[in-house]
Design an enzyme around this catalytic site. Structure first.
Site, PDB file in Angstrom:
ATOM      1  N   HIS A 169      -7.866  -4.313  -1.405  1.00  0.00           N
ATOM      2  CA  HIS A 169      -6.657  -3.783  -0.987  1.00  0.00           C
ATOM      3  C   HIS A 169      -6.241  -4.620   0.167  1.00  0.00           C
ATOM      4  CE1 HIS A 169      -3.584  -0.679  -1.063  1.00  0.00           C
ATOM      5  NE2 HIS A 169      -3.811  -0.334   0.069  1.00  0.00           N
TER       6      HIS A 169
ATOM      7  N   SER B   5       0.704  -1.262  -0.003  1.00  0.00           N
ATOM      8  CA  SER B   5      -0.052   0.111  -0.022  1.00  0.00           C
ATOM      9  C   SER B   5       1.110   1.222  -0.149  1.00  0.00           C
ATOM     10  CB  SER B   5      -0.874   0.106   1.274  1.00  0.00           C
ATOM     11  OG  SER B   5      -2.001   0.810   1.055  1.00  0.00           O
TER      12      SER B   5
ATOM     13  N   ASP C   7      -8.704  -5.113  -6.102  1.00  0.00           N
ATOM     14  CA  ASP C   7      -8.368  -3.897  -5.329  1.00  0.00           C
ATOM     15  C   ASP C   7      -8.799  -2.785  -6.286  1.00  0.00           C
ATOM     16  OD1 ASP C   7      -7.054  -1.789  -4.057  1.00  0.00           O
ATOM     17  OD2 ASP C   7      -4.977  -2.904  -4.140  1.00  0.00           O
TER      18      ASP C   7
END
Length: 524
Positions: free
Chosen positions: A505, A241, A468
């Site tokens: 995600h 991330s 995601d």
């Protein structure tokens, strides 16, 4: 009908008892009014408790064709606000903490990319494994936006970390082989210097006098820590991330000091959708009266917990995926035997409400603003890198006066545009890849290729997840393709399809086999 006649008409229509006891026209419902029966709640008890003594209580609702809906979700927030208000009168907001950490302190000032200076700073960190004799087995682990340095349990803090299953003997980050270091980022609130920290000059919380940060600034602070440990070169830089962005930034800033790079669910530059989602979170947070009325200087009063709760709910929507939620929640309601309500009613609503409530006071609101803005500013393109380098040269003199008051010319002079944005492009032009600036997509890619050229000789693992929506898989494909165009022949690109992961995600936190397995193989 004018105002005075309207009031007179209402007075004539109101019951005499109500007029006598309540000259302000706060109509009293009949005793049999069922307006709270929906949730079996008491009549506005929480609302009345939450209203300051100097303000009138909310008016009761007159008898109507249908019962007034109950709002237990608002009652709950108001009750919490009242508790926080009472607490804030007895002392400042408690420090944010995730448990015991180690701390690196630098008395040497640090110049930030946008001209700000921190006279000194702290970096909280934790380590696992053993650093070998030549200090060649260190892995720097970068966190997501809101994570602390506590990626794995330690003797000082046995609570499971956010990557507990990924770190340890035989794990993806094998502590029998590697010495793993994880920091809380500069700008955070879990031990590292951030907006909640005290300015050495004013002795007050930085709050919104904290300078604007970038991912590169965070990496520079981390390398100060590595310097203090005598680590000249990393075995690997690993991040997911926001950490995936930082991991790539390491290769651009310190290409001679890293042997491998892992970037999971990251990007080479922030894209409009992600920027828009983070902007929305910031706007919701800043609209909280506790933030707005203090302009972020809330540390000795009420924190903006309602704004933080809503911001976290928005973020949670981007962290998980539609397919997973379809399986977990579907269209199921929390209690289908009750009539629908405007408060959380569907299971997915109750999940989001719980996620927001659980987190809203665990992380500093200003850290969320600053760190998320740093994510928006991230762009490894050559043009921005050159402009930043020039700005840093121009601001280098500020380090000499880092312990003195900054001049008025450093005051932010941002202003909103006089005219709002107007759409001028036709759909066909957008599909053709043109921009209103006349710059074509392939030219923008060329800028990124030049900017990522320092990573040409560094073996790199790039991972993405098809489900995601915050960092869509095309962004990881962009990283891999750009690195290859820059001449990197050792790029490993893995994309997990929805058949392997439905977690969106957050897959990097949950998928030990998919994400962890690929990292383990890449690191050897």
């Amino acid at each position: 009908m004018n105002a005075s006649k309207g009031i007179a008409s209402l007075l004539r229509a109101a019951p005499k008892a109500a007029r006598k006891t309540n000259p302000r026209l706060r109509c009293v419902p009949l005793p049999s009014s069922p307006r709270r029966a929906l949730h079996n709640a008491s009549t506005r008890a929480a609302q009345a408790a939450a209203v300051p003594a100097s303000e009138p209580a909310l008016p009761d609702v007159p008898l109507s064709s249908n019962p007034q809906l109950a709002f237990p979700c608002l009652d709950s927030v108001e009750e919490r606000t009242q508790r926080l208000n009472k607490r804030s009168m007895s002392g400042p907001e408690p420090s944010y903490t995730s448990g015991a950490t180690e701390s690196f302190h630098s008395d040497e000032p640090i110049l930030l990319d946008w001209g700000g200076v921190l006279p000194a700073f702290d970096i909280a960190y934790e380590t696992w494994g053993t650093l070998n004799a030549d200090k060649s087995n260190a892995i720097l682990l970068h966190t997501g936006l809101s994570a602390s340095s506590h990626a794995h349990s330690t003797a000082a803090n046995p609570k499971p970390g956010w990557w507990e299953r990924f770190i340890g003997p035989g794990g993806p980050l094998d502590t029998d082989k590697y010495f793993v270091i994880c920091t809380n980022v500069l700008g955070g609130c879990y031990g590292s210097t951030g907006p909640a920290s005290r300015d050495p000059l004013s002795k007050q919380h930085y709050a919104t006098s904290f300078p604007i940060l970038t991912m590169h600034d965070m990496v520079r602070a981390q390398f100060r820590l590595l310097d203090s440990m005598g680590i000249d070169k990393l075995y690997a830089s690993v991040g997911s991330s926001m950490g995936g962005m930082q991991s790539l930034a390491v290769g651009v800033l310190e290409k001679e000091r890293v042997s491998r790079i892992v970037s999971v669910s990251g990007c080479a530059r922030s894209h409009p959708y992600s920027i828009a989602m983070r902007h929305t979170q910031r706007q919701v947070l800043m609209a909280d009266p506790a933030w707005t009325q203090t302009r972020g200087n809330y540390y000795n009063s009420l924190p903006p917990h309602q704004g933080m709760k809503l911001a976290r709910q928005i973020a949670t929507i981007t962290y998980r995926s539609g397919p997973e939620w379809e399986k977990r929640f579907g269209r199921q309601r929390a209690d289908s035997s009750r009539p629908p309500a405007l408060c959380p009613d569907f299971l997915i609503e109750t999940y989001l409400d719980h996620a927001g409530e659980k987190w809203c006071l665990e992380y500093d609101a200003n850290s969320l603003l600053y760190v998320s803005k740093a994510m928006d500013l991230f762009d490894l393109g050559k043009g921005l890198q050159d402009a930043t380098a020039q700005r840093r040269r121009e601001n280098a003199g500020k380090l000499q006066g880092a312990t003195t008051q900054q001049s008025s010319q450093d005051t932010c002079n941002l202003s909103l545009p006089d005219q709002p944005y107007q759409e001028t492009e036709a759909s066909a032009e957008i599909l053709a890849g043109t921009r209103d600036s006349g710059v074509a997509t392939d030219q923008l890619s060329e800028d990124l290729i030049k900017g990522m050229a320092p990573l040409r000789d560094i073996p790199t693992l790039v991972m993405g997840v098809a489900s995601d929506i915050l960092f869509p898989a095309f962004q990881q494909r962009e990283i891999a393709e750009t690195l290859r165009k820059a001449g990197n022949r050792r790029v490993t690109h893995v994309e997990l399809g929805e058949d392997r992961s439905l977690f969106g995600h957050d897959t990097f936190l949950l998928d030990l086999e998919g994400v962890g397995g690929e990292i383990h193989r890449f690191l050897g």
